[in-house]
Design a protein around this motif. Structure first.
Motif, PDB file in Angstrom:
ATOM      1  N   SER A   1       1.638   3.222  -7.420  1.00 46.31           N
ATOM      2  CA  SER A   1       2.931   2.632  -7.056  1.00 46.31           C
ATOM      3  C   SER A   1       3.588   3.431  -5.937  1.00 46.31           C
ATOM      4  O   SER A   1       4.186   2.863  -5.023  1.00 46.31           O
ATOM      5  CB  SER A   1       3.864   2.593  -8.274  1.00 46.31           C
ATOM      6  OG  SER A   1       3.358   1.734  -9.262  1.00 46.31           O
ATOM      7  N   MET A   2       3.479   4.740  -6.010  1.00 47.44           N
ATOM      8  CA  MET A   2       4.050   5.596  -4.977  1.00 47.44           C
ATOM      9  C   MET A   2       3.341   5.382  -3.640  1.00 47.44           C
ATOM     10  O   MET A   2       3.977   5.405  -2.585  1.00 47.44           O
ATOM     11  CB  MET A   2       3.971   7.060  -5.405  1.00 47.44           C
ATOM     12  CG  MET A   2       4.879   7.383  -6.581  1.00 47.44           C
ATOM     13  SD  MET A   2       4.549   8.992  -7.335  1.00 47.44           S
ATOM     14  CE  MET A   2       5.075  10.096  -6.029  1.00 47.44           C
ATOM     15  N   ARG A   3       2.047   5.134  -3.673  1.00 46.31           N
ATOM     16  CA  ARG A   3       1.301   4.892  -2.431  1.00 46.31           C
ATOM     17  C   ARG A   3       1.742   3.592  -1.764  1.00 46.31           C
ATOM     18  O   ARG A   3       1.709   3.490  -0.541  1.00 46.31           O
ATOM     19  CB  ARG A   3      -0.199   4.850  -2.720  1.00 46.31           C
ATOM     20  CG  ARG A   3      -0.800   6.203  -2.904  1.00 46.31           C
ATOM     21  CD  ARG A   3      -2.318   6.152  -3.061  1.00 46.31           C
ATOM     22  NE  ARG A   3      -2.822   7.477  -3.319  1.00 46.31           N
ATOM     23  CZ  ARG A   3      -3.030   7.981  -4.528  1.00 46.31           C
ATOM     24  NH1 ARG A   3      -2.795   7.253  -5.608  1.00 46.31           N
ATOM     25  NH2 ARG A   3      -3.476   9.212  -4.677  1.00 46.31           N
ATOM     26  N   THR A   4       2.134   2.602  -2.564  1.00 48.98           N
ATOM     27  CA  THR A   4       2.584   1.342  -1.973  1.00 48.98           C
ATOM     28  C   THR A   4       3.994   1.453  -1.404  1.00 48.98           C
ATOM     29  O   THR A   4       4.408   0.597  -0.631  1.00 48.98           O
ATOM     30  CB  THR A   4       2.540   0.182  -2.994  1.00 48.98           C
ATOM     31  OG1 THR A   4       3.437   0.451  -4.062  1.00 48.98           O
ATOM     32  CG2 THR A   4       1.135  -0.023  -3.519  1.00 48.98           C
ATOM     33  N   ASN A   5       4.728   2.483  -1.774  1.00 47.27           N
ATOM     34  CA  ASN A   5       6.087   2.723  -1.297  1.00 47.27           C
ATOM     35  C   ASN A   5       6.129   4.137  -0.695  1.00 47.27           C
ATOM     36  O   ASN A   5       6.986   4.956  -1.026  1.00 47.27           O
ATOM     37  CB  ASN A   5       7.063   2.582  -2.469  1.00 47.27           C
ATOM     38  CG  ASN A   5       8.495   2.407  -2.035  1.00 47.27           C
ATOM     39  OD1 ASN A   5       8.805   2.286  -0.863  1.00 47.27           O
ATOM     40  ND2 ASN A   5       9.391   2.406  -3.009  1.00 47.27           N
ATOM     41  N   LEU A   6       5.198   4.392   0.192  1.00 48.89           N
ATOM     42  CA  LEU A   6       4.889   5.737   0.671  1.00 48.89           C
ATOM     43  C   LEU A   6       6.066   6.449   1.327  1.00 48.89           C
ATOM     44  O   LEU A   6       6.311   7.624   1.049  1.00 48.89           O
ATOM     45  CB  LEU A   6       3.709   5.672   1.643  1.00 48.89           C
ATOM     46  CG  LEU A   6       3.054   6.979   2.027  1.00 48.89           C
ATOM     47  CD1 LEU A   6       2.562   7.722   0.794  1.00 48.89           C
ATOM     48  CD2 LEU A   6       1.903   6.719   2.978  1.00 48.89           C
ATOM     49  N   VAL A   7       6.819   5.764   2.168  1.00 48.96           N
ATOM     50  CA  VAL A   7       7.930   6.412   2.875  1.00 48.96           C
ATOM     51  C   VAL A   7       8.966   6.921   1.875  1.00 48.96           C
ATOM     52  O   VAL A   7       9.429   8.066   1.969  1.00 48.96           O
ATOM     53  CB  VAL A   7       8.568   5.436   3.893  1.00 48.96           C
ATOM     54  CG1 VAL A   7       9.832   6.022   4.489  1.00 48.96           C
ATOM     55  CG2 VAL A   7       7.572   5.083   4.985  1.00 48.96           C
ATOM     56  N   ILE A   8       9.305   6.100   0.905  1.00 51.33           N
ATOM     57  CA  ILE A   8      10.299   6.498  -0.114  1.00 51.33           C
ATOM     58  C   ILE A   8       9.731   7.603  -1.006  1.00 51.33           C
ATOM     59  O   ILE A   8      10.441   8.545  -1.360  1.00 51.33           O
ATOM     60  CB  ILE A   8      10.739   5.278  -0.948  1.00 51.33           C
ATOM     61  CG1 ILE A   8      11.386   4.226  -0.047  1.00 51.33           C
ATOM     62  CG2 ILE A   8      11.664   5.689  -2.080  1.00 51.33           C
ATOM     63  CD1 ILE A   8      12.608   4.698   0.716  1.00 51.33           C
TER      64      ILE A   8
ATOM     65  N   GLY B   1      -1.856  14.842  -7.059  1.00 57.92           N
ATOM     66  CA  GLY B   1      -2.473  14.028  -6.034  1.00 57.92           C
ATOM     67  C   GLY B   1      -1.707  14.112  -4.720  1.00 57.92           C
ATOM     68  O   GLY B   1      -0.531  14.464  -4.697  1.00 57.92           O
ATOM     69  N   ARG B   2      -2.387  13.781  -3.661  1.00 53.30           N
ATOM     70  CA  ARG B   2      -1.777  13.812  -2.324  1.00 53.30           C
ATOM     71  C   ARG B   2      -1.587  12.386  -1.847  1.00 53.30           C
ATOM     72  O   ARG B   2      -2.486  11.568  -1.939  1.00 53.30           O
ATOM     73  CB  ARG B   2      -2.662  14.594  -1.373  1.00 53.30           C
ATOM     74  CG  ARG B   2      -2.015  14.877  -0.064  1.00 53.30           C
ATOM     75  CD  ARG B   2      -2.678  16.052   0.607  1.00 53.30           C
ATOM     76  NE  ARG B   2      -1.867  16.458   1.726  1.00 53.30           N
ATOM     77  CZ  ARG B   2      -2.326  16.624   2.943  1.00 53.30           C
ATOM     78  NH1 ARG B   2      -3.611  16.468   3.193  1.00 53.30           N
ATOM     79  NH2 ARG B   2      -1.517  16.974   3.914  1.00 53.30           N
ATOM     80  N   LEU B   3      -0.398  12.118  -1.331  1.00 47.76           N
ATOM     81  CA  LEU B   3      -0.097  10.788  -0.811  1.00 47.76           C
ATOM     82  C   LEU B   3      -0.126  10.790   0.688  1.00 47.76           C
ATOM     83  O   LEU B   3       0.281  11.698   1.334  1.00 47.76           O
ATOM     84  CB  LEU B   3       1.274  10.332  -1.284  1.00 47.76           C
ATOM     85  CG  LEU B   3       1.504  10.254  -2.778  1.00 47.76           C
ATOM     86  CD1 LEU B   3       2.910   9.760  -3.068  1.00 47.76           C
ATOM     87  CD2 LEU B   3       0.502   9.339  -3.443  1.00 47.76           C
TER      88      LEU B   3
END
Length: 112
Positions: free
Chosen positions: A28-35, A110-112
């Motif tokens: 989910s964080m990867r799909t909203n990467l900037v935030i 993990g790294r985004l």
């Protein structure tokens, strides 16, 4: 002996679910990467869904709700470690397992 085996199988299932939930919120964080990189997903250890509003808070609410549906008393934390690296921690009660602890924790980095 059979009851012990069932308890330990349940513990194994809950650990697996905790790992799946960790990867779920990272996705989910990867799909909203900037935030995510701006700290929009960072939360301290909490068992209470934060409620809606933004995509990030909706993702966190859904994540905690799903964790609690599969792991009794589950709580979560998301923290930035720097250099676009994050740690997702899932904590739950595993006292039913043989030698289990009231506080079992799985942390995924993990790294985004």
């Amino acid at each position: 002996m059979q009851a012990t085996g069932l308890s330990n199988n349940q513990s194994s299932l809950e650990r697996t679910q905790a790992i799946i939930h960790s990867y779920s919120i990272m996705d989910s964080m990867r799909t909203n990467l900037v935030i995510a990189r701006a700290g929009g997903y960072n939360i301290g250890l909490t068992c209470a869904p934060p409620g809606g509003g933004t995509l990030a808070t909706n993702d966190i609410t859904n994540w905690i709700t799903a964790m609690q549906a599969s792991n009794q008393g589950a709580c979560g934390r998301i923290e930035a470690l720097g250099n676009n690296t994050f740690r997702v921690t899932v904590q739950w009660n595993d006292s039913r397992a043989t030698g289990g602890s009231a506080t079992q924790t799985v942390a995924t980095v993990g790294r985004l």
